[in-house]
Design a protein around this motif. Structure first.
Motif, mmCIF file in Angstrom:
data_model
loop_
_atom_site.group_PDB
_atom_site.id
_atom_site.type_symbol
_atom_site.label_atom_id
_atom_site.label_comp_id
_atom_site.label_asym_id
_atom_site.label_seq_id
_atom_site.Cartn_x
_atom_site.Cartn_y
_atom_site.Cartn_z
ATOM 1 N N LEU A 155 7.824 6.182 -2.373
ATOM 2 C CA LEU A 155 6.606 6.488 -3.490
ATOM 3 C C LEU A 155 5.934 7.965 -2.760
ATOM 4 O O LEU A 155 5.904 8.138 -1.794
ATOM 5 C CB LEU A 155 5.696 5.481 -3.618
ATOM 6 C CG LEU A 155 5.998 4.377 -4.250
ATOM 7 C CD1 LEU A 155 5.043 3.144 -4.174
ATOM 8 C CD2 LEU A 155 6.562 4.514 -5.857
ATOM 9 N N PHE A 178 1.779 9.505 -9.591
ATOM 10 C CA PHE A 178 0.795 8.729 -10.027
ATOM 11 C C PHE A 178 -0.031 9.573 -11.110
ATOM 12 O O PHE A 178 -0.518 10.772 -11.019
ATOM 13 C CB PHE A 178 -0.007 8.278 -9.183
ATOM 14 C CG PHE A 178 0.672 7.140 -8.460
ATOM 15 C CD1 PHE A 178 0.907 6.007 -8.862
ATOM 16 C CD2 PHE A 178 1.026 7.554 -7.034
ATOM 17 C CE1 PHE A 178 1.614 5.006 -8.113
ATOM 18 C CE2 PHE A 178 1.871 6.439 -6.205
ATOM 19 C CZ PHE A 178 1.999 5.220 -6.742
ATOM 20 N N ASN A 190 1.999 1.173 -16.489
ATOM 21 C CA ASN A 190 1.495 -0.276 -15.985
ATOM 22 C C ASN A 190 0.236 -0.473 -16.632
ATOM 23 O O ASN A 190 -1.003 -0.252 -16.166
ATOM 24 C CB ASN A 190 1.377 0.075 -14.430
ATOM 25 C CG ASN A 190 0.902 -1.197 -13.801
ATOM 26 O OD1 ASN A 190 0.060 -0.998 -12.704
ATOM 27 N ND2 ASN A 190 1.323 -2.426 -14.052
ATOM 28 N N MET A 199 4.385 -1.202 -7.719
ATOM 29 C CA MET A 199 4.856 0.178 -7.697
ATOM 30 C C MET A 199 6.052 0.417 -7.083
ATOM 31 O O MET A 199 6.732 1.176 -7.627
ATOM 32 C CB MET A 199 3.643 1.133 -6.881
ATOM 33 C CG MET A 199 2.026 1.038 -7.341
ATOM 34 S SD MET A 199 1.952 1.319 -9.107
ATOM 35 C CE MET A 199 0.770 0.022 -9.368
ATOM 36 N N ILE A 259 4.433 7.143 -12.660
ATOM 37 C CA ILE A 259 3.925 5.733 -12.917
ATOM 38 C C ILE A 259 2.641 6.208 -13.587
ATOM 39 O O ILE A 259 1.698 6.573 -12.676
ATOM 40 C CB ILE A 259 3.866 4.961 -11.782
ATOM 41 C CG1 ILE A 259 5.166 4.702 -11.049
ATOM 42 C CG2 ILE A 259 3.096 3.744 -12.113
ATOM 43 C CD1 ILE A 259 5.301 3.934 -9.600
ATOM 44 N N THR A 294 -0.786 4.340 -14.181
ATOM 45 C CA THR A 294 -1.580 3.057 -13.625
ATOM 46 C C THR A 294 -2.996 3.257 -13.402
ATOM 47 O O THR A 294 -3.297 4.097 -12.864
ATOM 48 C CB THR A 294 -0.779 2.476 -12.189
ATOM 49 O OG1 THR A 294 -1.486 1.155 -12.143
ATOM 50 C CG2 THR A 294 -0.842 3.360 -11.161
#
Ligand code: PBG
Ligand code: ZN
Length: 324
Positions: free
Chosen positions: A23, A28, A270, A297, A308, A310
């Protein structure tokens, strides 16, 4: 014994060496709820740690996040005037447009601003399109959504993200943006969005619950995987730049399958219910918050998500949960 997989799990160093999924902070995207007014920072009870912000407070919070590398945000407007035709959604002075103008003035290209494009928080009935009797009319809704996307682009949004699930809206938005000189405004499509009970806390936060009926005549049936691919590929053909799957946790197979079937970046959302379940369970001491968040994650990334969205993003970056 010829095969002893445990050899590669013996110490931290070897485990790091063979780790297959990584990651990075660049993956993000953090959602924000923005509302009219000043000095407004109002906690959302259904989503611990998440607030409604007025623009001035939003700027302060974004500045804080930027220090930790949180440089991509997704904006939702809340508390605007609700009408049958959702005209407040594409007004030049809509809260989202105002927020985008101010954010871009403050941070320029240091901040990537994505706006959610949907009218459920702007209609009296709370549906994501224009109602004719009890049915959401597709093509009329698409016109309004395209206008809303254009207004966000005019305010300076880097990317628009339609979350309504009308047919043909990606193509219509692309066309209207291009015709108005916004050919470089990107589109992240909520391409595969299921009719899900996991949106419960969000609807409280955004005041966007349907007054009557449900969203099943436009959001997808969660029993369908082939149809999900069809939705993804249609939006790719219509000109989407990024394809999103939503929700994420219960749909890892869909994320995986989409990643195999498209060359576009794949994103996953998410959502609020997934977030609040983790937060509440952690509060009760049932699970370790950091560990369970990071396990989720990595699952998204392993399934094939390139980015992602989130509500955990702030914690992950500010509290440095990415470090091994
Ligand atoms: C509105 C919209 C929803 C979400 C994002 N945009 C709710 C819905 O479709 O009812 C859900 C986000 C979340 O639950 O975190 N179209
Ligand atoms: Zn909606």
């Amino acid at each position: 014994m010829l095969n002893r997989p445990r050899r590669l799990r013996k110490t931290a160093i070897i485990r790091e060496m063979v780790a297959e999924t990584h990651l990075s902070k660049d993956m993000f995207i953090y959602p924000y709820f923005v509302t009219q007014g000043k000095k407004h920072r109002f906690p959302i009870t259904a989503m611990p740690g998440i607030h409604h912000f007025s623009v001035d407070e939003l700027i302060k919070d974004v500045e804080q996040g930027l220090k930790h590398g949180l440089n991509k945000i997704l904006l939702f407007g809340v508390g605007e005037e609700k009408t049958k035709d959702a005209s407040s959604s594409y007004h030049k002075n809509s809260i989202v447009s105002k927020a985008v103008v101010e954010l871009k003035k403050q941070f320029g290209d240091d901040l990537y601003v994505i706006t959610d494009v949907c009218i459920c928080a702007y209609t009296t009935h709370g549906h994501c399109g224009i109602l004719h009797k009890d049915y959401v009319n597709n093509d009329e809704s698409v016109e309004v959504l395209a206008k809303m996307a254009l207004s966000h682009a005019q305010a300076g949004a880097d990317m628009v993200a339609p979350s309504d699930m009308m047919d043909g809206r990606i193509g219509a938005i692309r066309k209207l943006l291009d015709r108005n000189g916004f050919e470089n405004t990107a589109i992240m499509s909520y391409a595969i969005k299921f009719a899900s009970a996991y949106y419960g806390p969000f609807r409280e936060a955004a005041g966007s619950s349907p007054q009557k009926g449900d969203r099943k005549s436009y959001q997808m049936d969660f029993r369908n995987g082939n149809e999900a691919m069809k939705e993804g590929l249609l939006d790719e053909m219509e000109g989407a730049d990024v394809l999103m799957v939503k929700p994420a946790l219960a749909y890892l197979d869909v994320i995986h399958n989409l990643k195999q079937n498209t060359l576009l970046p794949v994103s996953c959302y998410n959502v609020s219910g997934e977030y609040s379940m983790v937060k509440m369970a952690a509060k009760q001491g049932l699970v370790d918050e950091q560990k369970i968040v990071m396990e989720n994650m990595y699952a998204f990334a392993r399934a094939g998500a390139d980015t992602i969205i989130t509500y955990h993003a702030k914690d992950i970056l500010q509290k440095k949960w990415l470090l091994p």
